[in-house]
Write a protein that holds these residues in place. Structure first.
Motif, mmCIF file in Angstrom:
data_model
loop_
_atom_site.group_PDB
_atom_site.id
_atom_site.type_symbol
_atom_site.label_atom_id
_atom_site.label_comp_id
_atom_site.label_asym_id
_atom_site.label_seq_id
_atom_site.Cartn_x
_atom_site.Cartn_y
_atom_site.Cartn_z
ATOM 1 N N LYS A 36 0.844 -1.200 0.000
ATOM 2 C CA LYS A 36 0.000 0.000 0.000
ATOM 3 C C LYS A 36 0.877 1.247 0.000
ATOM 4 O O LYS A 36 2.003 1.234 0.488
ATOM 5 C CB LYS A 36 -0.906 0.040 1.232
ATOM 6 C CG LYS A 36 -2.029 -0.941 1.200
ATOM 7 C CD LYS A 36 -2.933 -0.728 2.405
ATOM 8 C CE LYS A 36 -4.095 -1.697 2.352
ATOM 9 N NZ LYS A 36 -4.995 -1.509 3.500
ATOM 10 N N PRO A 54 -0.445 4.116 6.125
ATOM 11 C CA PRO A 54 -1.016 4.217 4.777
ATOM 12 C C PRO A 54 -1.612 5.600 4.492
ATOM 13 O O PRO A 54 -2.274 6.192 5.348
ATOM 14 C CB PRO A 54 -2.133 3.171 4.770
ATOM 15 C CG PRO A 54 -1.906 2.312 5.969
ATOM 16 C CD PRO A 54 -1.153 3.152 6.954
ATOM 17 N N SER A 94 -4.008 6.111 2.549
ATOM 18 C CA SER A 94 -5.472 5.950 2.572
ATOM 19 C C SER A 94 -6.027 6.163 3.982
ATOM 20 O O SER A 94 -7.095 6.745 4.152
ATOM 21 C CB SER A 94 -5.875 4.569 2.059
ATOM 22 O OG SER A 94 -5.311 3.546 2.854
ATOM 23 N N ARG A 95 -5.298 5.748 4.984
ATOM 24 C CA ARG A 95 -5.729 5.940 6.375
ATOM 25 C C ARG A 95 -5.702 7.422 6.741
ATOM 26 O O ARG A 95 -6.613 7.943 7.387
ATOM 27 C CB ARG A 95 -4.832 5.125 7.320
ATOM 28 C CG ARG A 95 -5.135 5.285 8.776
ATOM 29 C CD ARG A 95 -6.490 4.727 9.102
ATOM 30 N NE ARG A 95 -6.797 4.982 10.495
ATOM 31 C CZ ARG A 95 -7.599 4.251 11.211
ATOM 32 N NH1 ARG A 95 -8.198 3.210 10.684
ATOM 33 N NH2 ARG A 95 -7.823 4.549 12.454
ATOM 34 N N LEU A 136 -5.995 9.981 4.682
ATOM 35 C CA LEU A 136 -7.092 10.655 3.988
ATOM 36 C C LEU A 136 -8.440 10.308 4.615
ATOM 37 O O LEU A 136 -9.324 11.165 4.705
ATOM 38 C CB LEU A 136 -7.064 10.302 2.504
ATOM 39 C CG LEU A 136 -5.805 10.753 1.754
ATOM 40 C CD1 LEU A 136 -5.848 10.284 0.316
ATOM 41 C CD2 LEU A 136 -5.623 12.259 1.849
ATOM 42 N N SER A 137 -8.588 9.082 5.073
ATOM 43 C CA SER A 137 -9.816 8.670 5.747
ATOM 44 C C SER A 137 -10.002 9.442 7.053
ATOM 45 O O SER A 137 -11.100 9.929 7.350
ATOM 46 C CB SER A 137 -9.776 7.169 6.023
ATOM 47 O OG SER A 137 -10.892 6.766 6.755
#
Length: 83
Positions: A28, A37, A39-40, A42-43
């Protein structure tokens, strides 16, 4: 600084601040030098519950790195061509 140079610098920073390694989080996209990550990140931001500083502190990340990453990402997003 010219507009084009600003875009180039922002993209360059993004490329330098993330990495993909098959041995880290299954390949990732993570913040460089961490196992965290993108993505984490941004989440966490999209949930809107915590500030960038709180997220950085909670996950033991360098705040300036997180802040610069988000600024560069935002700049590129805001200057993308509209099709």
């Amino acid at each position: 600084m010219r507009y084009r140079d600003k875009i180039f610098r922002a993209r360059e920073y993004l490329e330098d601040s993330v990495e993909i390694n098959p041995n880290v989080r299954g390949g990732k996209l993570v913040l460089k030098g961490t196992r965290f990550p993108v993505s984490r990140l941004l989440s966490e931001i999209s949930e809107g519950k915590y500030s960038l500083r709180e997220i950085a502190n909670d996950y033991n990340l360098d705040f300036e790195t997180v802040e610069k990453f988000i600024e560069a990402l935002s700049f590129i997003y805001d200057t993308r061509p509209i099709i």
